[in-house]
Design a protein around this motif. Structure first.
Motif, mmCIF file in Angstrom:
data_model
loop_
_atom_site.group_PDB
_atom_site.id
_atom_site.type_symbol
_atom_site.label_atom_id
_atom_site.label_comp_id
_atom_site.label_asym_id
_atom_site.label_seq_id
_atom_site.Cartn_x
_atom_site.Cartn_y
_atom_site.Cartn_z
ATOM 1 N N UNK A 169 -2.310 -6.702 -4.978
ATOM 2 C CA UNK A 169 -2.969 -7.014 -5.746
ATOM 3 C C UNK A 169 -2.255 -7.584 -7.150
ATOM 4 N N UNK A 170 -1.732 -6.503 -7.163
ATOM 5 C CA UNK A 170 -1.527 -6.616 -9.085
ATOM 6 C C UNK A 170 -0.147 -7.017 -8.411
ATOM 7 N N UNK A 171 0.812 -6.261 -7.800
ATOM 8 C CA UNK A 171 2.704 -6.749 -7.760
ATOM 9 C C UNK A 171 3.480 -5.629 -7.736
ATOM 10 N N UNK A 172 4.708 -5.682 -7.563
ATOM 11 C CA UNK A 172 5.172 -4.733 -6.933
ATOM 12 C C UNK A 172 6.886 -4.349 -8.598
ATOM 13 N N UNK A 173 7.133 -3.416 -8.245
ATOM 14 C CA UNK A 173 7.966 -3.692 -8.665
ATOM 15 C C UNK A 173 10.132 -2.736 -8.410
ATOM 16 N N UNK A 174 10.446 -3.163 -8.061
ATOM 17 C CA UNK A 174 11.984 -2.467 -7.144
ATOM 18 C C UNK A 174 12.530 -1.937 -8.341
ATOM 19 N N UNK A 175 13.184 -0.950 -8.540
ATOM 20 C CA UNK A 175 13.764 -0.215 -9.751
ATOM 21 C C UNK A 175 15.435 0.322 -9.373
ATOM 22 N N UNK A 176 16.764 0.124 -9.498
ATOM 23 C CA UNK A 176 17.715 0.550 -9.030
ATOM 24 C C UNK A 176 18.065 1.085 -9.891
ATOM 25 N N UNK A 177 18.427 2.628 -9.806
ATOM 26 C CA UNK A 177 19.090 3.813 -10.317
ATOM 27 C C UNK A 177 20.201 4.028 -9.986
ATOM 28 N N UNK A 178 21.162 3.599 -11.030
ATOM 29 C CA UNK A 178 22.848 3.918 -11.147
ATOM 30 C C UNK A 178 23.502 4.499 -12.189
ATOM 31 N N UNK A 179 24.012 6.042 -11.363
ATOM 32 C CA UNK A 179 24.737 6.763 -11.925
ATOM 33 C C UNK A 179 25.827 6.040 -12.595
ATOM 34 N N UNK A 180 26.343 6.794 -13.799
ATOM 35 C CA UNK A 180 26.952 5.456 -14.739
ATOM 36 C C UNK A 180 27.907 6.457 -14.384
ATOM 37 N N UNK A 181 29.561 6.663 -14.245
ATOM 38 C CA UNK A 181 30.405 7.248 -14.395
ATOM 39 C C UNK A 181 31.719 7.355 -15.388
ATOM 40 N N UNK A 237 1.071 -1.005 -0.076
ATOM 41 C CA UNK A 237 -0.299 -0.093 -0.087
ATOM 42 C C UNK A 237 0.619 1.252 0.291
ATOM 43 N N UNK A 238 0.241 2.492 -0.373
ATOM 44 C CA UNK A 238 1.277 3.449 -0.753
ATOM 45 C C UNK A 238 1.350 3.882 0.640
ATOM 46 N N UNK A 271 10.067 2.299 -6.141
ATOM 47 C CA UNK A 271 9.260 1.236 -5.397
ATOM 48 C C UNK A 271 8.071 2.089 -6.379
ATOM 49 N N UNK A 272 7.485 1.108 -7.163
ATOM 50 C CA UNK A 272 5.910 1.291 -7.936
ATOM 51 C C UNK A 272 5.446 0.221 -7.852
ATOM 52 N N UNK A 273 4.582 0.296 -6.779
ATOM 53 C CA UNK A 273 3.849 -0.800 -6.485
ATOM 54 C C UNK A 273 2.182 -0.830 -5.844
ATOM 55 N N UNK A 274 1.399 -2.040 -6.823
ATOM 56 C CA UNK A 274 -0.393 -1.710 -6.540
ATOM 57 C C UNK A 274 -0.617 -2.696 -5.682
#
Ligand code: ADP
Length: 421
Positions: free
Chosen positions: A409-421, A359-360, A404-407
């Motif tokens: 009953x539907x599912x969850x997405x975790x996104x790791x964003x890394x800066x590229x040197x 939940x949010x 994190x994007x999540x709903x």
């Protein structure tokens, strides 16, 4: 439900406290007006007394309403026909003011019609006055076509306020008491929350260690059977169990130690060029037994051509394993999509599942140490509440972000964003 009721109680209490403070301020204001009125009435009584003590009027009738004017809060002027000697005036006025409890310094001045200034001015300090006469004072002149005496109280406001000391003390005490109550309640509930979190954590730790230990005990019992060497298939099976459980235990201990002993922003990293697709494959291989156990489907989407990214390999692998394990733990029939790629200057790794969702209102808290969404235990999914905290620490150490994007009953997405040197 209990926490909802509790929220209502806290909200109502807060509103009540706010209402009490507003009422108190309203009363302070009322008392201030009352004290001002009281002061004015006492001054008028003193002036009437003076009319009676000293010959100020030619006629005996005293209509105070027409004789006394109150043009400004600090000024009173009263109509006279004759000016008594200065000493008499000062003596009687002082007496009258004291009799009617007007215990503040005053100036008494004489106005003669046609003059634009006072012809005489005397300073009457109150008995316990803290002030002295101000020689530079310029009294306001109110032009009239008759003779009058002016009474001016330079410290009237302070005097009226000083009459309210009791009210200030009681209001201050009330506000201090309410604040102290609020602060103690805050600490009390924080302490309660901490000990509850600690209790849940201990329960989970016990569970996580007790199960593999129980399995190991049974397995070692089987391995100690006399005829075990005559049953090679059984032997192999139990050796595999011992190996798996030992690995699992080792992993748990390491994770617990790494997460519990590193404070926020303390994680040390050593960067080397790493291929994200290789990292993903290796992490998935490590959680394969768990995935098989849950009959999970894992899809990998990696770009055909990729440039290595400078990251700390072991920490990022552990972070990815944590995300994958969560995706498996919190999905009934897991279908997981792991994706890596580049977005402008950043590289990303995303882990998407079709699980229970979050939940949010919990989405920011799940990264805190030991925090578990309250439904975690209801779904009977055990954990330490340390996994995502470690992921966050690893990502922050790389100066990256976790989204994190999540709903539910539907599912969850975790996104790791890394800066590229
Ligand atoms: P835990 O050991 O409890 O899994 P984590 O720090 O890994 O601890 O996660 C914190 C909480 O976030 C979990 O208790 C769970 O409620 C929630 N959570 C994490 N990942 C997921 C997911 N993929 N789907 C649903 N809920 C999740």
């Amino acid at each position: 439900m209990r926490s909802k009721a509790f929220k209502w109680i806290v909200l109502s209490a807060a509103l009540l406290v706010a209402a009490i403070i507003i009422i108190q301020l309203f009363w302070l204001n009322r008392v201030y007006s009352f004290e001002q009125k009281n002061f004015n009435v006492n001054v008028v009584k003193s002036i009437r007394g003076l009319y009676e003590d000293v010959e100020l009027r030619n006629s005996a009738s005293l209509n105070l309403q027409t004789l006394i004017e109150h043009p400004q809060p600090d000024y009173f002027l009263f109509h006279v026909d004759a000016i008594p000697p200065a000493d008499t005036l000062k003596l009687y006025l002082k007496q009258e003011l004291e009799d009617f409890d007007v215990l503040t310094d005053a100036y008494i001045s004489v106005y003669e019609p046609g003059k634009m200034q006072y012809t005489a001015s005397y300073y009457l300090p109150a008995a316990a006055s803290r002030y002295t006469q101000d020689p530079s004072i310029a009294l306001t002149v109110f032009p009239r076509d008759h003779l009058y005496l002016l009474l001016y109280f330079p410290h009237r406001d302070k005097y009226v306020l000083s009459q309210m000391v009791f009210w200030f003390i009681s209001s201050g005490a009330l506000i201090i008491a309410l604040t102290a109550l609020a602060v103690s309640l805050f600490f009390f509930f924080r302490q309660k929350f901490l000990s509850q979190t600690q209790k849940e954590f201990l329960n989970n730790v016990t569970h996580e260690f007790k199960t593999p230990l129980a399995v190991l005990k049974i397995a070692s019992g089987v391995l100690a059977e006399d005829d075990i060497l005559q049953k090679p298939a059984r032997l192999k099976n139990y050796i595999t169990i011992v190996e798996q459980q030992t690995n699992h235990l080792q992993q748990q201990v390491e994770r617990l130690l790494t997460s519990a002993t590193t404070e926020n922003n303390e994680l040390k990293i050593q960067k080397t060029p790493v291929s994200l697709s290789v990292l993903v494959s290796r992490a998935i291989r490590k959680i394969q037994p768990l995935a098989d156990d849950k009959k999970a489907r894992i899809d990998i989407k990696t770009p055909e051509q990729e440039t290595p990214v400078w990251i700390d390999e072991s920490n990022m692998e552990l972070a990815l394993i944590n995300l994958l394990e969560n995706a498996l733990k919190y999905s009934a029939n897991p279908h997981i999509i792991v994706e890596t790629g580049r977005d402008h200057q950043d590289s990303y790794i995303s882990v998407k599942d079709n699980g229970i969702g979050i939940e949010k209102k919990y989405q920011q808290r799940i990264f805190k140490k030991f925090y578990r969404v309250p439904t975690g235990n209801i779904h009977n999914v055990k954990g330490f509440g340390l996994g995502l905290n470690f992921v966050k620490q690893a990502v922050v150490a790389h100066k990256g972000k976790i989204v994190v994007n999540s709903l539910p009953g539907i599912g969850t997405e975790f996104k790791i964003i890394l800066p590229t040197d």
